[in-house]
Scaffold this active site. Structure first.
Site, PDB file in Angstrom:
ATOM      1  N   MET A  27       0.851  -1.190   0.000  1.00  0.00           N
ATOM      2  CA  MET A  27       0.000   0.000   0.000  1.00  0.00           C
ATOM      3  C   MET A  27       0.891   1.245   0.000  1.00  0.00           C
ATOM      4  O   MET A  27       0.448   2.334   0.381  1.00  0.00           O
ATOM      5  CB  MET A  27      -0.933  -0.015   1.208  1.00  0.00           C
ATOM      6  N   GLY A  28       2.126   1.085  -0.428  1.00  0.00           N
ATOM      7  CA  GLY A  28       3.039   2.226  -0.520  1.00  0.00           C
ATOM      8  C   GLY A  28       3.642   2.593   0.825  1.00  0.00           C
ATOM      9  O   GLY A  28       3.635   1.794   1.751  1.00  0.00           O
ATOM     10  N   ALA A  29       4.185   3.844   0.883  1.00  0.00           N
ATOM     11  CA  ALA A  29       4.945   4.296   2.063  1.00  0.00           C
ATOM     12  C   ALA A  29       5.995   3.234   2.399  1.00  0.00           C
ATOM     13  O   ALA A  29       6.072   2.739   3.521  1.00  0.00           O
ATOM     14  CB  ALA A  29       4.022   4.578   3.241  1.00  0.00           C
ATOM     15  N   HIS A  34       9.467  -3.537   3.390  1.00  0.00           N
ATOM     16  CA  HIS A  34       9.071  -3.818   1.994  1.00  0.00           C
ATOM     17  C   HIS A  34      10.308  -4.123   1.157  1.00  0.00           C
ATOM     18  O   HIS A  34      10.293  -5.003   0.303  1.00  0.00           O
ATOM     19  CB  HIS A  34       8.370  -2.606   1.372  1.00  0.00           C
ATOM     20  N   ASP A 152       2.273  -9.272   9.343  1.00  0.00           N
ATOM     21  CA  ASP A 152       0.820  -9.424   9.274  1.00  0.00           C
ATOM     22  C   ASP A 152       0.529 -10.917   9.201  1.00  0.00           C
ATOM     23  O   ASP A 152       0.119 -11.451   8.159  1.00  0.00           O
ATOM     24  CB  ASP A 152       0.278  -8.689   8.042  1.00  0.00           C
TER      25      ASP A 152
END
Ligand code: PAF
Length: 278
Positions: A27-29, A34, A152
């Site tokens: 979802m970016g950021a 990541h 997650d």
């Protein structure tokens, strides 16, 4: 590296991929967490695709959808540096129509812990992951792998179940949690923490460390471990402390090699989660 904003452009690109695809949905950021998924995808595949899409269907009323950090330029630089081939940045309109088929998370595993705190979150998450997997693999790559973080953990377990239940042709690659040097698990939401809150937030990883110490001392009883974790978490607003097996079923005793210890808490207004797989 190409940034594609439409499904047609995505298909044109993936049609030219003659080899395996490693896919990292985000979802970016983007942060170091990541980046570690992207690095693993880069190492094991001929082509790497990253999607950046703040998926509205997985946010509940009153959650931070509008305020969710958006850093498209910085994200593109990170991806370029990490050797990504294509960034897919769709719009909400491309991904959804008004009267959609829906996916419902499984009744037990999907509605405990995160699912209990955020009912319908997992429905929306599974829906978008299904769409993204279908889109990226549309041109039938020789091999298709998708990379998800263990942070997650429940999301990961449910995605693995969806892939199994719907016979989706993808290898799901679980990736280890990345932490700051002080132990805080990296999250796009960490930017919301003030300096004091960040210090308080360290209680989450400390509680997991305490739980591990107990297990190493051969304390396997879940109630005892939960009690010790709660003691460490006194200064934050705990939502849950739980121990489950890899299938996300409740357990009474820790089994090494098949246990996940999880914690969720609010620090100020920021909701954080962390976990440890033993
Ligand atoms: O973990 C996330 O960032 C999101 O839940 C995901 C998997 C990209 C789906 O929107």
């Amino acid at each position: 590296m190409l940034i594609v904003h439409s499904i047609e452009e995505l298909f044109t690109q993936t049609a030219q991929f003659n080899g395996s695809i490693g896919f990292v949905p985000t979802m970016g950021a983007l942060h170091e967490g990541h980046l570690s998924l992207i690095r693993q995808a880069r190492q094991a595949n001929d082509f790497v695709v990253v999607s950046i899409f703040v998926n509205p269907t997985q946010f509940l009323e009153g959650e931070d959808l509008d305020a969710y950090p958006r850093k498209e330029k910085a994200d593109a630089k990170i991806c370029e540096f990490a050797g990504v081939d294509v960034i897919f940045m769709p719009t909400k309109e491309m991904m959804y129509e008004a009267d959609e088929l829906s996916i419902t998370a499984p009744a037990i595993r999907g509605f405990i812990l995160e699912g209990a705190k955020r009912p319908s979150h997992f429905d929306g998450m599974l829906q978008v992951v299904m769409k993204l997997l279908n889109l990226i693999a549309y041109n039938k790559p020789t091999e298709f792998r998708a990379y998800f973080g263990k942070k997650d953990a429940q999301q990961l377990a449910l995605i693995m179940q969806m892939v199994k239940n719907y016979f989706i042709n993808v290898e799901i690659v679980p990736c280890d949690i990345v932490r700051d040097s002080d132990g805080l698990a990296l999250s796009s939401r960490n930017v919301y923490l003030s300096k004091e809150e960040r210090t308080k937030a360290l209680a989450l990883s400390r509680s997991l460390k305490r739980a591990t110490e107990l297990v190493m001392q051969k304390e396997f009883k879940v109630t005892m471990i939960q009690e010790a974790m709660l003691e460490v978490l006194k200064e934050v607003d705990v939502e849950y402390v739980a121990l489950v097996n890899r299938e996300f079923q409740a357990i009474d005793e820790v089994k090494i090699g098949n246990t996940i210890m999880l914690v969720a808490a609010k620090v100020g207004t920021t909701r954080l989660i962390d976990n440890l797989w033993i």
